[in-house]
Scaffold this motif. Structure first.
Motif, PDB file in Angstrom:
ATOM      1  N   THR A  12      38.488 -87.647  43.800  1.00  0.00           N
ATOM      2  CA  THR A  12      39.236 -86.446  44.154  1.00  0.00           C
ATOM      3  C   THR A  12      39.725 -85.812  42.865  1.00  0.00           C
ATOM      4  OG1 THR A  12      39.945 -87.338  46.279  1.00  0.00           O
ATOM      5  CG2 THR A  12      41.200 -85.487  45.414  1.00  0.00           C
ATOM      6  N   SER A  14      41.589 -82.349  40.972  1.00  0.00           N
ATOM      7  CA  SER A  14      42.596 -81.353  41.304  1.00  0.00           C
ATOM      8  C   SER A  14      42.691 -80.297  40.211  1.00  0.00           C
ATOM      9  CB  SER A  14      43.962 -82.015  41.523  1.00  0.00           C
ATOM     10  OG  SER A  14      44.413 -82.623  40.341  1.00  0.00           O
ATOM     11  N   ILE A  19      38.738 -74.329  43.394  1.00  0.00           N
ATOM     12  CA  ILE A  19      37.878 -75.411  43.864  1.00  0.00           C
ATOM     13  C   ILE A  19      36.923 -75.883  42.769  1.00  0.00           C
ATOM     14  CG2 ILE A  19      36.042 -75.975  45.510  1.00  0.00           C
ATOM     15  CD1 ILE A  19      37.469 -74.048  47.479  1.00  0.00           C
ATOM     16  N   ILE A  23      36.512 -79.682  41.023  1.00  0.00           N
ATOM     17  CA  ILE A  23      35.272 -80.473  41.017  1.00  0.00           C
ATOM     18  C   ILE A  23      34.900 -80.831  39.581  1.00  0.00           C
ATOM     19  CG2 ILE A  23      32.786 -80.406  41.485  1.00  0.00           C
ATOM     20  CD1 ILE A  23      33.511 -78.525  43.874  1.00  0.00           C
ATOM     21  N   VAL A  42      30.536 -82.229  48.224  1.00  0.00           N
ATOM     22  CA  VAL A  42      31.930 -81.979  48.580  1.00  0.00           C
ATOM     23  C   VAL A  42      32.176 -82.523  49.985  1.00  0.00           C
ATOM     24  CG1 VAL A  42      33.668 -80.204  49.026  1.00  0.00           C
ATOM     25  CG2 VAL A  42      32.106 -79.958  47.089  1.00  0.00           C
ATOM     26  N   ASP A  44      35.715 -82.947  51.208  1.00  0.00           N
ATOM     27  CA  ASP A  44      37.000 -82.489  51.731  1.00  0.00           C
ATOM     28  C   ASP A  44      37.645 -81.539  50.732  1.00  0.00           C
ATOM     29  OD1 ASP A  44      39.080 -82.351  53.579  1.00  0.00           O
ATOM     30  OD2 ASP A  44      40.083 -84.140  52.814  1.00  0.00           O
ATOM     31  N   THR A  45      38.343 -80.552  51.233  1.00  0.00           N
ATOM     32  CA  THR A  45      39.067 -79.603  50.389  1.00  0.00           C
ATOM     33  C   THR A  45      40.468 -79.429  50.955  1.00  0.00           C
ATOM     34  OG1 THR A  45      37.004 -78.418  49.948  1.00  0.00           O
ATOM     35  CG2 THR A  45      39.041 -77.283  49.390  1.00  0.00           C
ATOM     36  N   TRP A  57      44.797 -76.991  44.197  1.00  0.00           N
ATOM     37  CA  TRP A  57      43.636 -77.420  44.984  1.00  0.00           C
ATOM     38  C   TRP A  57      43.347 -78.887  44.736  1.00  0.00           C
ATOM     39  CZ3 TRP A  57      41.206 -74.202  48.322  1.00  0.00           C
ATOM     40  CH2 TRP A  57      41.461 -72.851  48.203  1.00  0.00           C
ATOM     41  N   GLN A  58      42.907 -79.591  45.780  1.00  0.00           N
ATOM     42  CA  GLN A  58      42.368 -80.947  45.673  1.00  0.00           C
ATOM     43  C   GLN A  58      41.024 -80.946  46.381  1.00  0.00           C
ATOM     44  OE1 GLN A  58      45.126 -83.697  47.448  1.00  0.00           O
ATOM     45  NE2 GLN A  58      46.077 -84.126  45.479  1.00  0.00           N
ATOM     46  N   VAL A  59      39.996 -81.454  45.696  1.00  0.00           N
ATOM     47  CA  VAL A  59      38.654 -81.492  46.273  1.00  0.00           C
ATOM     48  C   VAL A  59      38.118 -82.917  46.161  1.00  0.00           C
ATOM     49  CG1 VAL A  59      36.324 -80.549  46.183  1.00  0.00           C
ATOM     50  CG2 VAL A  59      38.264 -79.093  45.591  1.00  0.00           C
TER      51      VAL A  59
END
Length: 68
Positions: A12, A14, A19, A23, A42, A44-45, A57-59
């Motif tokens: 994950t 951030s 986004i 990543i 990907v 989850d966002t 953001w957390q991806v």
């Protein structure tokens, strides 16, 4: 084409900027200790809201890399 065996991990990343930077942060950190990274997916966002605006953001991603 050679046969490969892949290892799959979940990360994950951030970022307050979006986004794609989230990543890229996850992949950059993973590449410091892993090699032969090949692909990501990907999964989850999420985001944090502060004062009615997106603040962070957390991806979550799955990353595949080849084993030696």
């Amino acid at each position: 084409m050679s046969d490969h065996t892949y290892k799959l991990i979940e990360l994950t990343g951030s970022s307050p900027e979006g986004i794609q930077p989230a990543i890229e942060n996850a992949i950059a950190k993973a590449s410091e200790s892993l090699h032969s990274l090949r692909w990501f997916e990907v999964t989850d966002t999420r985001g944090q809201i502060v004062d009615g605006k997106v603040a962070h953001w957390q991806v979550s991603i799955k990353v595949g890399f080849t084993l030696d």
